[in-house]
Write a protein that holds these residues in place. Structure first.
Motif, PDB file in Angstrom:
ATOM      1  N   PHE A   1      29.597 -91.593  45.979  1.00  0.00           N
ATOM      2  CA  PHE A   1      29.290 -92.986  45.267  1.00  0.00           C
ATOM      3  C   PHE A   1      30.531 -93.008  44.387  1.00  0.00           C
ATOM      4  O   PHE A   1      31.178 -92.009  43.847  1.00  0.00           O
TER       5      PHE A   1
ATOM      6  N   TYR B   1      31.059 -95.615  40.628  1.00  0.00           N
ATOM      7  CA  TYR B   1      30.508 -96.138  39.572  1.00  0.00           C
ATOM      8  C   TYR B   1      31.426 -96.689  38.629  1.00  0.00           C
ATOM      9  O   TYR B   1      32.603 -95.907  38.401  1.00  0.00           O
TER      10      TYR B   1
ATOM     11  N   GLN C   1      32.216 -97.820  34.789  1.00  0.00           N
ATOM     12  CA  GLN C   1      31.523 -97.839  33.351  1.00  0.00           C
ATOM     13  C   GLN C   1      32.338 -98.924  32.459  1.00  0.00           C
ATOM     14  O   GLN C   1      33.469 -97.997  31.788  1.00  0.00           O
TER      15      GLN C   1
ATOM     16  N   PRO D   1      33.387-100.648  28.870  1.00  0.00           N
ATOM     17  CA  PRO D   1      33.174-100.220  27.304  1.00  0.00           C
ATOM     18  C   PRO D   1      31.637-100.496  26.911  1.00  0.00           C
ATOM     19  O   PRO D   1      31.168 -99.768  25.987  1.00  0.00           O
ATOM     20  N   SER D   2      30.876-101.568  27.429  1.00  0.00           N
ATOM     21  CA  SER D   2      29.532-101.728  27.053  1.00  0.00           C
ATOM     22  C   SER D   2      28.529-100.476  27.474  1.00  0.00           C
ATOM     23  O   SER D   2      27.690-100.507  26.917  1.00  0.00           O
ATOM     24  N   GLY D   3      29.089 -99.542  28.391  1.00  0.00           N
ATOM     25  CA  GLY D   3      28.608 -98.442  28.599  1.00  0.00           C
ATOM     26  C   GLY D   3      27.709 -98.258  29.960  1.00  0.00           C
ATOM     27  O   GLY D   3      27.174 -97.637  30.474  1.00  0.00           O
ATOM     28  N   GLU D   4      27.183 -99.466  30.485  1.00  0.00           N
ATOM     29  CA  GLU D   4      26.068 -99.567  31.524  1.00  0.00           C
ATOM     30  C   GLU D   4      27.146 -99.040  32.709  1.00  0.00           C
ATOM     31  O   GLU D   4      28.361 -99.266  32.950  1.00  0.00           O
ATOM     32  N   LEU D   5      26.304 -98.565  33.690  1.00  0.00           N
ATOM     33  CA  LEU D   5      26.877 -97.975  34.944  1.00  0.00           C
ATOM     34  C   LEU D   5      26.873 -98.958  36.193  1.00  0.00           C
ATOM     35  O   LEU D   5      25.598 -99.206  36.423  1.00  0.00           O
TER      36      LEU D   5
ATOM     37  N   PHE E   1      27.161 -99.968  39.953  1.00  0.00           N
ATOM     38  CA  PHE E   1      27.371 -99.310  41.284  1.00  0.00           C
ATOM     39  C   PHE E   1      28.218 -99.981  42.054  1.00  0.00           C
ATOM     40  O   PHE E   1      28.529-101.149  42.212  1.00  0.00           O
TER      41      PHE E   1
ATOM     42  N   PHE F   1      33.774 -93.577  37.712  1.00  0.00           N
ATOM     43  CA  PHE F   1      33.193 -92.307  38.246  1.00  0.00           C
ATOM     44  C   PHE F   1      32.870 -92.175  39.584  1.00  0.00           C
ATOM     45  O   PHE F   1      32.382 -92.834  40.161  1.00  0.00           O
TER      46      PHE F   1
ATOM     47  N   LEU G   1      22.562 -86.825  41.240  1.00  0.00           N
ATOM     48  CA  LEU G   1      24.021 -87.019  41.145  1.00  0.00           C
ATOM     49  C   LEU G   1      24.747 -85.951  40.353  1.00  0.00           C
ATOM     50  O   LEU G   1      24.190 -85.481  39.303  1.00  0.00           O
TER      51      LEU G   1
ATOM     52  N   PHE H   1      28.360 -85.799  38.804  1.00  0.00           N
ATOM     53  CA  PHE H   1      29.554 -86.670  38.560  1.00  0.00           C
ATOM     54  C   PHE H   1      30.793 -85.964  38.348  1.00  0.00           C
ATOM     55  O   PHE H   1      30.891 -84.761  37.825  1.00  0.00           O
ATOM     56  N   GLY H   2      31.893 -86.600  38.857  1.00  0.00           N
ATOM     57  CA  GLY H   2      33.254 -86.179  38.362  1.00  0.00           C
ATOM     58  C   GLY H   2      33.410 -86.485  36.579  1.00  0.00           C
ATOM     59  O   GLY H   2      32.537 -87.088  36.122  1.00  0.00           O
ATOM     60  N   GLN H   3      34.654 -85.871  36.399  1.00  0.00           N
ATOM     61  CA  GLN H   3      34.865 -86.286  34.913  1.00  0.00           C
ATOM     62  C   GLN H   3      35.370 -87.662  34.562  1.00  0.00           C
ATOM     63  O   GLN H   3      35.276 -88.010  33.374  1.00  0.00           O
TER      64      GLN H   3
END
Lengths: 113, 115
Positions: free
Chosen positions: A35, A37, A39, A41-45, A47, A91, A101, A103-105
Motif C-alpha cells: 500500500f 498512503y 498523510q 499535515p491534518s493527520g488523516e491517512l 489511501f 507511507f 499493516l 508501515f515504513g518510516q
C-alpha cells in the motif's frame, strides 16, 4: 520477519519536478499486499493504492504512478509534475493478514513553489 | 467504501488520567485495528479487535494500558490508561479491506496531548 524500508526521510523539490519515493519490503510470504498512503499535515491517512503480490503490473493514476518489482522487492511511487498540494508524508505499507499493516518510516515530501 | 468516524478528534489530557477513544464504522466489519503514531514517527499497530473475542495485542502493548472493547460489528473503543506524556500521539482506527478487497480504511485519527 516482515519489514518495510523507506530510505528517504525527507525530499524537497520545486514545483513541476518529478519525484520518486522509494519503498523496499521484506517478507517470506508468497501472498502479500502493498500500500501507499498520504498523510497531509491534518493527520488523516489517505489511501492511494493497493497492490497484491500476484500483480506486478505497473499502475498510473493521473500524475501518480507505481512501479512494483518483486525481483528487487520494491514498490516505488512517482509523482509527475509535482504540485505544492503534494506536500505531505507518504507511507508505504505491507500486509500479509487482511487489515494488519506494517508501515515504513515515511518520506516527508516538500514541494516548493 | 467504509466511512470511519473517531471521537474525540483532539484532546488535551492530564497526566495520570485515562481517555477512551471511540471508533464507529458505517458498515459491519469483522476486524478492526488500532494504531498509534507518536510525533514524527510511523504508525505502529497496537491491537486487533474482533467482535466477540478478546483483542490481540502486539508486542510492547498490554491490555492493562490499552483496554479495547468491541461490542458489535460497527463499533470499538480504545482506552489509554494512566496517561503519561509519552502517550501523546495520534491514535487511529482502521478496518480490514472491504468485501471487494480493495483497500484498508482509516479513521481521521484522535490527537492526544498529555500534559
Amino acid at each position: 520477519a516482515q519489514k518495510v524500508t523507506q530510505a528517504q526521510t525527507e525530499i524537497s523539490v520545486v514545483e513541476k519536478e518529478d519525484v520518486t519515493l522509494d519503498c523496499v519490503y521484506e517478507t517470506r510470504d508468497t501472498t502479500y499486499y502493498l500500500f501507499w498512503y498520504k498523510q497531509p499535515p491534518s493527520g488523516e491517512l489517505v489511501f492511494l493504492i493497493r497492490r497484491n503480490s500476484f500483480d506486478e503490473q505497473n499502475e498510473i493514476s493521473g500524475r501518480y504512478s507505481w512501479n512494483f518489482q518483486k525481483s528487487t522487492s520494491s514498490f516505488n511511487f512517482t509523482i509527475t509534475a509535482s504540485q505544492v498540494v503534494d506536500s505531505a508524508v507518504y507511507f508505504c505499507a505491507l500486509s500479509m493478514l487482511r487489515g494488519k499493516l506494517i508501515f515504513g518510516q515515511g518520506t516527508e515530501l516538500s514541494v516548493k513553489p | 467504501s467504509a466511512v470511519i468516524s473517531q471521537k474525540p478528534s483532539r484532546d488535551i489530557c492530564q497526566r495520570g488520567t485515562s481517555l477512551t477513544i471511540q471508533c464507529q464504522v458505517d458498515s459491519q466489519v469483522t476486524m478492526m485495528f488500532w494504531y498509534r503514531q507518536q510525533p514524527g514517527q510511523s504508525l505502529t499497530l497496537i491491537a486487533t479487535a474482533n467482535q466477540g473475542s478478546e483483542a490481540t495485542y502486539e508486542s510492547g502493548f498490554v491490555i492493562d494500558k490499552f483496554p479495547i472493547s468491541r461490542p458489535n460489528l460497527t463499533f470499538s473503543t480504545l482506552t489509554v490508561s494512566n496517561m503519561s506524556p509519552e502517550d501523546s500521539s495520534i491514535y487511529l482506527c482502521s478496518v480490514g479491506w472491504d468485501s471487494s478487497g480493495n483497500t484498508i480504511y482509516f479513521g481521521e485519527g484522535s490527537w492526544l496531548t498529555v500534559v
